[in-house]
Design a protein around this motif. Structure first.
Motif, PDB file in Angstrom:
ATOM      1  N   GLU A   5       0.884  -1.349   0.022  1.00 56.44           N
ATOM      2  CA  GLU A   5      -0.010  -0.017  -0.063  1.00 56.44           C
ATOM      3  C   GLU A   5       0.961   1.186   0.204  1.00 56.44           C
ATOM      4  OE1 GLU A   5      -3.193   2.096   3.071  1.00 56.44           O
ATOM      5  OE2 GLU A   5      -2.262   0.125   3.275  1.00 56.44           O
ATOM      6  N   LEU A   6       0.651   2.238  -0.953  1.00 58.67           N
ATOM      7  CA  LEU A   6       1.499   3.385  -1.018  1.00 58.67           C
ATOM      8  C   LEU A   6       0.428   4.532  -0.484  1.00 58.67           C
ATOM      9  CD1 LEU A   6       3.254   2.698  -4.493  1.00 58.67           C
ATOM     10  CD2 LEU A   6       4.413   3.141  -2.128  1.00 58.67           C
ATOM     11  N   THR A   7       0.849   5.628   0.318  1.00 57.43           N
ATOM     12  CA  THR A   7       0.020   6.708   0.419  1.00 57.43           C
ATOM     13  C   THR A   7       1.220   7.839  -0.023  1.00 57.43           C
ATOM     14  OG1 THR A   7       1.039   6.790   2.651  1.00 57.43           O
ATOM     15  CG2 THR A   7      -1.085   5.659   2.293  1.00 57.43           C
ATOM     16  N   ALA A   8       0.711   9.063   0.313  1.00 59.68           N
ATOM     17  CA  ALA A   8       1.819  10.174  -0.109  1.00 59.68           C
ATOM     18  C   ALA A   8       3.245  10.144   0.382  1.00 59.68           C
ATOM     19  CB  ALA A   8       1.022  11.736   0.202  1.00 59.68           C
ATOM     20  N   ASP A   9       3.197   9.592   1.746  1.00 55.79           N
ATOM     21  CA  ASP A   9       4.497   9.503   2.423  1.00 55.79           C
ATOM     22  C   ASP A   9       4.839   8.230   3.169  1.00 55.79           C
ATOM     23  OD1 ASP A   9       2.493   9.649   4.410  1.00 55.79           O
ATOM     24  OD2 ASP A   9       3.261  11.195   5.530  1.00 55.79           O
ATOM     25  N   THR A  10       3.998   7.304   2.770  1.00 53.25           N
ATOM     26  CA  THR A  10       4.353   5.715   3.281  1.00 53.25           C
ATOM     27  C   THR A  10       4.247   4.718   2.550  1.00 53.25           C
ATOM     28  OG1 THR A  10       3.531   6.731   5.432  1.00 53.25           O
ATOM     29  CG2 THR A  10       3.780   4.440   5.239  1.00 53.25           C
ATOM     30  N   LEU A  11       5.129   3.717   2.581  1.00 55.25           N
ATOM     31  CA  LEU A  11       5.080   2.362   1.836  1.00 55.25           C
ATOM     32  C   LEU A  11       4.885   1.643   2.791  1.00 55.25           C
ATOM     33  CD1 LEU A  11       7.070   1.060  -0.786  1.00 55.25           C
ATOM     34  CD2 LEU A  11       6.982  -0.321   1.274  1.00 55.25           C
ATOM     35  N   THR A  12       3.578   0.644   2.877  1.00 61.30           N
ATOM     36  CA  THR A  12       3.276  -0.397   3.837  1.00 61.30           C
ATOM     37  C   THR A  12       3.240  -1.847   3.098  1.00 61.30           C
ATOM     38  OG1 THR A  12       2.001   1.083   5.046  1.00 61.30           O
ATOM     39  CG2 THR A  12       1.544  -0.876   5.604  1.00 61.30           C
ATOM     40  N   GLU A  29       6.068  -0.840   7.790  1.00 60.09           N
ATOM     41  CA  GLU A  29       5.664   0.430   7.516  1.00 60.09           C
ATOM     42  C   GLU A  29       7.077   1.230   7.277  1.00 60.09           C
ATOM     43  OE1 GLU A  29       3.275   4.198   8.984  1.00 60.09           O
ATOM     44  OE2 GLU A  29       2.012   2.181   8.864  1.00 60.09           O
ATOM     45  N   VAL A  30       7.203   1.848   6.031  1.00 60.74           N
ATOM     46  CA  VAL A  30       8.485   2.573   5.785  1.00 60.74           C
ATOM     47  C   VAL A  30       8.244   3.984   5.252  1.00 60.74           C
ATOM     48  CG1 VAL A  30      10.686   2.567   4.301  1.00 60.74           C
ATOM     49  CG2 VAL A  30       9.677   0.368   5.437  1.00 60.74           C
ATOM     50  N   PRO A  31       8.454   5.036   5.983  1.00 60.82           N
ATOM     51  CA  PRO A  31       8.346   6.306   5.167  1.00 60.82           C
ATOM     52  C   PRO A  31       8.894   6.403   3.799  1.00 60.82           C
ATOM     53  CG  PRO A  31       9.415   6.454   7.634  1.00 60.82           C
ATOM     54  CD  PRO A  31       9.475   5.089   6.882  1.00 60.82           C
ATOM     55  N   LEU A  32       8.296   6.824   2.943  1.00 57.40           N
ATOM     56  CA  LEU A  32       8.567   6.844   1.521  1.00 57.40           C
ATOM     57  C   LEU A  32       9.786   7.449   1.257  1.00 57.40           C
ATOM     58  CD1 LEU A  32       7.132   5.895  -0.863  1.00 57.40           C
ATOM     59  CD2 LEU A  32       5.952   7.786  -1.469  1.00 57.40           C
ATOM     60  N   ALA A  33      10.385   8.547   2.212  1.00 54.90           N
ATOM     61  CA  ALA A  33      11.720   9.260   2.157  1.00 54.90           C
ATOM     62  C   ALA A  33      12.806   8.194   2.245  1.00 54.90           C
ATOM     63  CB  ALA A  33      11.610  10.365   3.133  1.00 54.90           C
ATOM     64  N   HIS A  34      12.410   7.120   2.828  1.00 57.73           N
ATOM     65  CA  HIS A  34      13.658   5.992   2.946  1.00 57.73           C
ATOM     66  C   HIS A  34      13.608   4.968   1.901  1.00 57.73           C
ATOM     67  CE1 HIS A  34      14.638   7.237   7.251  1.00 57.73           C
ATOM     68  NE2 HIS A  34      13.390   7.425   7.236  1.00 57.73           N
ATOM     69  N   VAL A  35      12.627   5.144   0.985  1.00 61.66           N
ATOM     70  CA  VAL A  35      12.505   3.971  -0.223  1.00 61.66           C
ATOM     71  C   VAL A  35      13.577   4.656  -1.291  1.00 61.66           C
ATOM     72  CG1 VAL A  35      11.094   2.931  -1.954  1.00 61.66           C
ATOM     73  CG2 VAL A  35      10.426   3.439   0.177  1.00 61.66           C
ATOM     74  N   ALA A 106       6.172  -2.425  -8.659  1.00 56.36           N
ATOM     75  CA  ALA A 106       7.374  -1.841  -9.018  1.00 56.36           C
ATOM     76  C   ALA A 106       7.404  -0.438  -9.467  1.00 56.36           C
ATOM     77  CB  ALA A 106       8.695  -2.743  -9.620  1.00 56.36           C
ATOM     78  N   ALA A 107       6.575  -0.582 -10.837  1.00 59.08           N
ATOM     79  CA  ALA A 107       6.266   0.746 -11.438  1.00 59.08           C
ATOM     80  C   ALA A 107       5.551   1.814 -10.492  1.00 59.08           C
ATOM     81  CB  ALA A 107       5.523   0.547 -12.648  1.00 59.08           C
ATOM     82  N   SER A 108       4.639   1.523  -9.656  1.00 57.40           N
ATOM     83  CA  SER A 108       4.023   2.314  -8.920  1.00 57.40           C
ATOM     84  C   SER A 108       4.742   2.861  -7.711  1.00 57.40           C
ATOM     85  CB  SER A 108       2.471   1.761  -8.126  1.00 57.40           C
ATOM     86  OG  SER A 108       3.117   0.796  -7.304  1.00 57.40           O
ATOM     87  N   ILE A 109       5.692   1.961  -6.984  1.00 56.77           N
ATOM     88  CA  ILE A 109       6.660   2.455  -6.060  1.00 56.77           C
ATOM     89  C   ILE A 109       7.477   3.427  -6.838  1.00 56.77           C
ATOM     90  CG2 ILE A 109       8.375   1.993  -4.807  1.00 56.77           C
ATOM     91  CD1 ILE A 109       7.214  -0.814  -4.285  1.00 56.77           C
ATOM     92  N   ARG A 110       8.084   3.115  -8.020  1.00 56.92           N
ATOM     93  CA  ARG A 110       9.032   4.096  -8.752  1.00 56.92           C
ATOM     94  C   ARG A 110       8.317   5.372  -9.030  1.00 56.92           C
ATOM     95  NH1 ARG A 110      10.849  -0.567 -11.141  1.00 56.92           N
ATOM     96  NH2 ARG A 110       9.559   0.015 -13.025  1.00 56.92           N
ATOM     97  N   ALA A 111       6.936   5.503  -9.294  1.00 54.69           N
ATOM     98  CA  ALA A 111       6.102   6.757  -9.723  1.00 54.69           C
ATOM     99  C   ALA A 111       6.040   7.467  -8.577  1.00 54.69           C
ATOM    100  CB  ALA A 111       4.974   6.253 -10.366  1.00 54.69           C
ATOM    101  N   ALA A 112       5.827   6.855  -7.169  1.00 58.36           N
ATOM    102  CA  ALA A 112       5.489   7.436  -6.055  1.00 58.36           C
ATOM    103  C   ALA A 112       7.001   8.263  -5.584  1.00 58.36           C
ATOM    104  CB  ALA A 112       5.287   6.661  -4.879  1.00 58.36           C
ATOM    105  N   LEU A 113       8.136   7.838  -6.186  1.00 65.56           N
ATOM    106  CA  LEU A 113       9.357   8.377  -5.602  1.00 65.56           C
ATOM    107  C   LEU A 113       9.722   9.763  -6.330  1.00 65.56           C
ATOM    108  CD1 LEU A 113      11.672   5.337  -5.248  1.00 65.56           C
ATOM    109  CD2 LEU A 113      10.514   6.620  -3.434  1.00 65.56           C
ATOM    110  N   ARG A 114       8.602   9.988  -7.612  1.00 62.62           N
ATOM    111  CA  ARG A 114       9.209  10.922  -8.178  1.00 62.62           C
ATOM    112  C   ARG A 114       8.882  12.408  -7.628  1.00 62.62           C
ATOM    113  NH1 ARG A 114       7.413   7.828 -13.137  1.00 62.62           N
ATOM    114  NH2 ARG A 114       9.250   6.153 -13.375  1.00 62.62           N
TER     115      ARG A 114
END
Length: 114
Positions: A5-12, A29-35, A106-114
């Protein structure tokens, strides 16, 4: 298998089914800033020291593994469906989890990192 699950600031990562027991975790749960990165595939088995978790070669790798001074979480039965998520500054250095659609995840995670 896991659900991501991806939110604006978290990957769970939600560990599902019996894998919760085998991995000794139900959720990470990992802050998206750490991905740092996400990609499909990776090693077929974790290697290293299992602590705590389960490894039955050819069947499942689930739980925490310590490999070359790195702490890696695994939840994989079918390596072809694995997504490898590299982290920095988090409790784990890497997450290797099996999902239904690894390409899309993987594509959705990479998109969330942009």
């Amino acid at each position: 298998m896991a659900h991501i699950e991806l939110t604006a600031d978290t990957l769970t990562v939600h560990v599902e089914g019996l894998n919760r027991l085998l991995a000794l975790k139900s959720r990470l749960e990992v802050p998206l800033a750490h991905v740092r990165h996400a990609e499909v595939g990776g090693p077929s088995s974790p290697g290293g020291l299992r602590a705590p978790g389960t490894r039955i070669p050819g069947v499942i790798s689930a739980g925490t593994f310590h490999v070359d001074y790195r702490k890696v979480f695994w939840d994989v039965r079918d390596p072809a469906k694995a997504v490898v998520i590299d982290l920095s500054g988090a409790d784990f250095d890497q997450l290797v989890v099996e999902v239904d659609d690894p390409q899309a995840v993987a594509a959705s995670i990479r998109a969330a990192l942009r």
